[in-house]
Design a protein around this motif. Structure first.
Motif, PDB file in Angstrom:
ATOM      1  N   PHE A 163      12.833  22.243  -0.042  1.00 24.69           N
ATOM      2  CA  PHE A 163      12.607  21.586  -1.326  1.00 24.69           C
ATOM      3  C   PHE A 163      11.166  21.096  -1.424  1.00 24.69           C
ATOM      4  N   SER A 164      10.250  21.761  -0.733  1.00 24.57           N
ATOM      5  CA  SER A 164       8.863  21.290  -0.648  1.00 24.57           C
ATOM      6  C   SER A 164       8.143  21.314  -1.999  1.00 24.57           C
ATOM      7  N   LYS A 165       8.670  22.045  -2.967  1.00 28.00           N
ATOM      8  CA  LYS A 165       8.035  22.067  -4.292  1.00 28.00           C
ATOM      9  C   LYS A 165       8.231  20.748  -5.040  1.00 28.00           C
ATOM     10  N   GLU A 166       9.220  19.960  -4.625  1.00 30.04           N
ATOM     11  CA  GLU A 166       9.504  18.680  -5.279  1.00 30.04           C
ATOM     12  C   GLU A 166       8.757  17.500  -4.649  1.00 30.04           C
ATOM     13  N   VAL A 224       4.146  11.436   2.163  1.00 31.59           N
ATOM     14  CA  VAL A 224       4.899  12.361   1.321  1.00 31.59           C
ATOM     15  C   VAL A 224       6.011  11.561   0.636  1.00 31.59           C
ATOM     16  N   LEU A 225       6.168  11.779  -0.674  1.00 34.38           N
ATOM     17  CA  LEU A 225       7.172  11.079  -1.479  1.00 34.38           C
ATOM     18  C   LEU A 225       8.106  12.108  -2.105  1.00 34.38           C
ATOM     19  N   LEU A 276      -4.948  18.500   6.083  1.00 30.70           N
ATOM     20  CA  LEU A 276      -4.078  19.659   5.923  1.00 30.70           C
ATOM     21  C   LEU A 276      -3.006  19.719   7.011  1.00 30.70           C
ATOM     22  N   MET A 277      -3.386  19.455   8.258  1.00 24.32           N
ATOM     23  CA  MET A 277      -2.402  19.470   9.344  1.00 24.32           C
ATOM     24  C   MET A 277      -1.396  18.344   9.178  1.00 24.32           C
ATOM     25  N   ASN A 278      -1.867  17.165   8.749  1.00 14.97           N
ATOM     26  CA  ASN A 278      -0.953  16.051   8.505  1.00 14.97           C
ATOM     27  C   ASN A 278       0.004  16.373   7.361  1.00 14.97           C
ATOM     28  N   LYS A 279      -0.483  17.059   6.345  1.00 12.22           N
ATOM     29  CA  LYS A 279       0.365  17.431   5.215  1.00 12.22           C
ATOM     30  C   LYS A 279       1.456  18.400   5.671  1.00 12.22           C
ATOM     31  N   ASN A 280       1.082  19.385   6.469  1.00 11.34           N
ATOM     32  CA  ASN A 280       2.062  20.353   6.967  1.00 11.34           C
ATOM     33  C   ASN A 280       3.103  19.679   7.866  1.00 11.34           C
ATOM     34  N   GLU A 319       7.210  19.368   7.249  1.00  8.12           N
ATOM     35  CA  GLU A 319       8.187  19.750   8.278  1.00  8.12           C
ATOM     36  C   GLU A 319       9.122  18.589   8.607  1.00  8.12           C
ATOM     37  N   LYS A 320       8.548  17.406   8.800  1.00  7.31           N
ATOM     38  CA  LYS A 320       9.347  16.249   9.199  1.00  7.31           C
ATOM     39  C   LYS A 320      10.330  15.829   8.115  1.00  7.31           C
ATOM     40  N   ILE A 321       9.896  15.802   6.860  1.00  6.23           N
ATOM     41  CA  ILE A 321      10.794  15.338   5.801  1.00  6.23           C
ATOM     42  C   ILE A 321      11.926  16.352   5.587  1.00  6.23           C
ATOM     43  N   ILE A 322      11.628  17.645   5.705  1.00  8.30           N
ATOM     44  CA  ILE A 322      12.671  18.667   5.587  1.00  8.30           C
ATOM     45  C   ILE A 322      13.660  18.526   6.739  1.00  8.30           C
TER      46      ILE A 322
END
Length: 130
Positions: A4-7, A32-33, A75-79, A83-86
């Protein structure tokens, strides 16, 4: 495993802690929210399950948030945050199996009692008798 990374929405901030000039001038930490209630990827039952299991991570506005500042690059923190939230949400969706109560068999009970008796006899034979 649903993606659901698009949300997801992202905010950046300066990382805390030691690190010298890089920490002081570059916004590498990523928060990430995700609005659980407004998600289109999950049905109402799944949303309720997510909200109940992750209630300590969801704020009063219904946003699940996670901050990552492990890496030196945004960028690495975003990736890593994605991963973590999913991973967190997918773990919350797992419903554990109910435990079925079982009893030990007669053979297991007898074996346990026999072992106890053998040990008791062994210790009894070691005692000094008058």
């Amino acid at each position: 495993m649903k993606d659901f990374s698009k949300e997801l929405n992202f905010k950046t901030s300066r990382s805390s802690g030691a690190g010298g000039q890089n920490v002081n001038k570059v916004e590498t930490a990523v928060t990430v929210l995700w609005n659980v209630g407004a998600s289109e990827f999950f049905n109402e039952d799944e949303k309720a399950l997510i909200e109940s299991k992750l209630k300590n991570r969801i704020n009063s506005e219904g946003l699940l948030f996670l901050t990552v500042s492990e890496s030196r690059t945004q960028l690495m923190n975003k990736n890593k945050a994605i991963e973590k939230i999913i991973e967190i949400v997918n773990k919350a969706l797992i419903i554990p199996k109910k435990r079925l109560a079982t009893k030990p068999s007669k053979g297991q009970k007898q074996k346990r009692l026999d072992t106890k008796k053998k040990i008791s006899d062994k210790k009894e034979s070691r005692r000094f008798k008058f």
